[in-house]
Each structure stands twice: as C-alpha cells, then as structure tokens.
Design an enzyme around this catalytic site. Structure first.
Site, PDB file in Angstrom:
ATOM      1  N   HIS A  55      49.791  37.499  47.155  1.00  0.00           N
ATOM      2  CA  HIS A  55      48.836  36.970  46.165  1.00  0.00           C
ATOM      3  C   HIS A  55      48.456  38.064  45.164  1.00  0.00           C
ATOM      4  CE1 HIS A  55      45.570  34.047  45.023  1.00  0.00           C
ATOM      5  NE2 HIS A  55      45.204  35.141  44.361  1.00  0.00           N
ATOM      6  N   HIS A  57      47.857  38.971  40.596  1.00  0.00           N
ATOM      7  CA  HIS A  57      47.716  38.501  39.205  1.00  0.00           C
ATOM      8  C   HIS A  57      48.335  39.553  38.290  1.00  0.00           C
ATOM      9  CE1 HIS A  57      44.989  35.066  40.046  1.00  0.00           C
ATOM     10  NE2 HIS A  57      44.725  35.800  41.114  1.00  0.00           N
ATOM     11  N   GLN A 150      43.727  28.818  35.387  1.00  0.00           N
ATOM     12  CA  GLN A 150      42.511  29.594  35.677  1.00  0.00           C
ATOM     13  C   GLN A 150      41.223  28.853  35.308  1.00  0.00           C
ATOM     14  OE1 GLN A 150      41.739  33.487  36.481  1.00  0.00           O
ATOM     15  NE2 GLN A 150      40.123  32.045  37.002  1.00  0.00           N
ATOM     16  N   GLU A 211      37.291  29.446  46.808  1.00  0.00           N
ATOM     17  CA  GLU A 211      36.968  30.867  46.638  1.00  0.00           C
ATOM     18  C   GLU A 211      35.506  30.976  46.209  1.00  0.00           C
ATOM     19  OE1 GLU A 211      39.199  33.032  43.708  1.00  0.00           O
ATOM     20  OE2 GLU A 211      38.356  34.964  44.316  1.00  0.00           O
ATOM     21  N   ASP A 307      45.750  40.786  45.269  1.00  0.00           N
ATOM     22  CA  ASP A 307      45.008  39.986  44.291  1.00  0.00           C
ATOM     23  C   ASP A 307      44.887  40.694  42.945  1.00  0.00           C
ATOM     24  OD1 ASP A 307      43.723  37.727  43.360  1.00  0.00           O
ATOM     25  OD2 ASP A 307      41.836  38.082  44.388  1.00  0.00           O
ATOM     26  N   TRP A 313      38.529  41.899  37.276  1.00  0.00           N
ATOM     27  CA  TRP A 313      37.818  41.596  38.517  1.00  0.00           C
ATOM     28  C   TRP A 313      37.690  42.793  39.452  1.00  0.00           C
ATOM     29  CZ3 TRP A 313      41.511  38.526  36.233  1.00  0.00           C
ATOM     30  CH2 TRP A 313      41.051  37.303  35.727  1.00  0.00           C
TER      31      TRP A 313
HETATM   32 FE   FE2 Z   1      43.577  35.330  42.944  1.00  0.00          FE
END
Ligand code: FE2
Length: 423
Positions: A55, A57, A150, A211, A307, A313
């Site tokens: 996972h 991005h 998203q 999430e 991630d 983030w």
């Molecule tokens: Fe994610």
C-alpha cells in the site's frame, strides 16, 4: 550464478541457490554451480525474498513541503493540502519523484509496490505519469497501480468516469474510499458500484476502507458482502481498516469470520495509522491501527504497507519495509516469537499475496529476486533494520550496501574496538 551459504527465512542454514535464466533452478546444501560460474558468497547471512509494499501513494511521494507544510499533521489537512498541490503538478515532476523513490526502494530491497494513484484530477496527469514509471521500472521493480478516487467516487464530480478512463489507460486495480463519501449509505453504494465494476472487468479491488476512528464505520462489512456476492474471493483488499480498533467487540466477532469467508486481504499501515488516527482523542488515546493479531488468527491474510513517504500526510519515511514491520510489531504488541516472525511475513510473502505476484519466493522455478540481509533471522532483521548487503533481480545483483560496522576508541580502553554484528 550461484548464491553460496545463505540462511533462509525458515531457519535453514548453509543453503546454496543455483540461478539459471533468471530463476532459481536448485536450492539445497549440496547444490553446486558450474566451473567459472559467478558466485555470490552470502557468508551465512539471511537471504529473503524481496520486500513488497502492499500500500503506497507514489503520486504524492517526495512532495513534502509542496506547496506548503501540513501544519496540523492531520489526515484531513493532508487531504486538503493534496487538493492544493494537484493543480500545480506536472507530469515531469511526478515521474522524476517516483523514479527517485523507486531507486530508494531498490536500495532497500523493496522490489514490488502497489501504489494508489489519484484519479480525481480531470487531467489524469498522475495516472499518465505513473503508467510511464511502471514501464520504466519494469526491469527492476514491479509497480502495480490502483485507480484511487481520493475525493470520493460519488462525492467528486465525474470521478467514476475518470476512474474508468484510468482503467482503460491500463491501471491494474479498482480503488475506493467509502468512508469519505457524503453519507454511510453513499459509502456502501460506492463499494457496490466499484466491486461490480471490478467484476465486469476481471480486476482486483483495493479500497481505503474505514480509515477513521469511527467505531460505527461499517464499510468493510459491505466489502466482504459484495466480494462474496460477485465471486471475487481472494482478489479484494481492505486497506487501513482503522475503525476496527474501536468497533464493538461483539460486532467484530461476527465481522472477522465474514472477512475470512470472503478471503479478503487486510493491509495495515502502521507508520501512518499510529500518527494520523486517534487525533481527536485526549487520554486514553487510541493507537489507531486495525486488529492485526486477531485478523491473522481468523485466517485473514494481513500485510503491512508504507502508505506515505515525505508527502502531505507524512514527513518521514525512507522506503524501508523493516521500519514498517518494526512499527507494526510495536503498535500491535506482537512481541511473541511467532508474532514477530509474522511481522516479517507482513512485508514479504503476505504482501506478495495481496498483489497476486506470481513466481515470488525462494522456491525452485521462482524468479531469482532476493535481498541479502546483514542479520541471522527475520526477527533480527527487524530488530536491526538490517543492512541490505545485496539486492538481486532475476539473479543479477542490482544494489549493494557496505556492512554496518563501527570503530570505537573508548576512554580507558587502549585498543580500537571494531563493532560488527557477528554471525
Ligand atoms: Fe493510503
């Protein structure tokens, strides 16, 4: 080539691995290579199949500080910040950052990544860029792409059309974000529509699912239901699933068997979950990661993902899946010997299962991809975040790192002390 004297993750030592035409042709203590054949001396260190990130991005990676820093460090400011950055993206910059990250990954023995790619930008620039990157890195890294809406496939205008365009362009997997739709009902509807789309096209599904810290978020239940209904068993992944940490225990006792029955894969993202979840709590403060040991005990395949690395983030990270495993181990309190070992699987074989990688592993017939770690066992590899002495792709050494050593000159000790982990 011949890889001599390796220790394997299952504990077998003194193993020799013969590579022919890029695949493992023989493995065992008696195996020999031909004369003058190149030899990689593993010197007793741990040889593992490469790390796999289930996972990630890649469209956002290495963009930290663009166009500004996330001041609060929260998930929602991160999403807002990504919205500010999207119109400023260029294909060239996206490709450059992704390729740079892939270099970091290879150096760390990470040779397969499932990356979500945002499809809500009408230009689909990130999709174009990552499809180009997927081709360019193919000789050394397997990049699998997920069409990720998203801003919500129902909430954002034209998102479903763009998601389908991304699939037409060659994106591999159907994504989603049901907890971000406007209502719980819309979230459930998005799961239905996206699973049906995947079934029609014969694709896998991987949704950001529940999430949040909301104990009443129930989208993983819908995901399991539609997986069963549409015959997608074994091809669907629920990513994050953080709300499970706060769900009622009775409800979870019903949910876990439903997930196992649908052969859902679960992906926890420990570095991100521990920093982004529980942000509305004072104390006691929730840890924010899904129920990893309980999912494993129920027979669900659980992998860990990175991630984010240096993006809106998360300002940290280095493509090191051993850091991810170490954090997962701590957050889930998985300190029993078998559980620590399971954390190594979560960034190797379990993650490979999520991606559906064929010919992955240290078995005869598998592609000769591997990472040689300066450690004696998987648990020690996690403890030390072991140096990747060599990384192999199809039997070729594509990265090397010098062993970790240190020379100490200590007061009261006349001799120089050389530290190096001893086998
Ligand atoms: Fe994610």
């Amino acid at each position: 080539m011949l890889i001599r004297n390796a220790t394997l993750p299952d504990g077998r030592s003194g193993q020799h691995l013969l590579v022919r035409e890029g695949r493992f042709a023989a493995i065992g203590p008696e195996v020999q290579g031909a004369e003058h054949e190149p030899v990689l001396d593993a010197d007793g260190w741990l040889l593992s199949p490469p790390f796999v990130d289930a996972h990630f991005h890649m469209d956002a990676t290495l963009s930290y500080g663009l166009p500004r820093v996330n001041q609060s460090g929260t998930l929602l400011e991160g999403i807002a910040l990504w919205g500010e950055l999207k119109p400023l993206l260029t294909r060239e910059a996206l490709v450059e950052r992704a390729l740079q990250y892939c270099d970091w990954a290879v150096a760390k023995g990470l040779l397969a990544i499932r990356s979500h790619v945002d499809v809500c930008d009408p230009r689909l620039l990130a999709v174009e860029a990552l499809l180009e990157v997927r081709e360019r890195v193919k000789p050394y890294l397997d990049l699998q792409l997920v069409a990720f809406p998203q801003d919500g496939v129902l909430r954002a205008p034209h998102a479903m059309v763009q998601l389908e365009r991304a699939l037409d362009m060659g994106v591999d997997v159907v994504g989603g974000i049901p907890h971000f739709e406007r209502t719980m009902a819309d979230g459930a509807e998005s799961v239905r529509l996206l699973c049906e789309l995947a079934a029609r096209r014969g694709l896998r599904v991987d949704m950001h699912c529940d999430e949040s810290d909301d104990p009443l978020s129930r989208h993983v239940e819908s995901l399991a239901f539609h997986t069963q209904r549409l015959g997608l068993q074994g091809r669907v992944t629920g990513s994050h699933l953080t709300s499970m940490h706060s769900m009622d225990n009775y409800y979870v006792s019903k949910l876990l068997p439903l997930m196992a029955e649908a052969r859902l894969h679960a992906v926890a993202n420990p570095l991100i979950n521990i920093t982004l979840q529980g942000r509305h709590d004072s104390y006691p403060k929730r840890r924010g990661m899904t129920r990893v040991p309980e999912l494993l005990a129920a027979g669900v395949n659980v992998a860990f993902g990175h991630d984010c690395v240096m993006d809106p983030w998360y300002s940290l990270g280095a493509g090191d899946m051993l850091e991810v495993a170490q954090m997962g181990l701590h957050v889930a309190q998985m300190t029993a010997q078998a559980q620590m070992r399971a954390c190594f699987d979560a960034v190797t074989v379990n993650a490979a299962r999520v991606l559906g990688l064929e010919s992955y592993g240290l078995e005869v017939g598998c592609r000769a991809d591997a990472v040689l770690l300066q450690a004696r066992s998987p648990v020690e590899a996690i403890r030390l975040r072991a140096t990747r002495l060599a990384v192999l792709r199809g039997g070729e050494v594509i990265a090397r790192s010098a062993p970790a050593t240190a020379s100490l000159r200590l007061p009261g000790r006349p001799e120089q002390v050389d530290w190096c982990l001893q086998r």
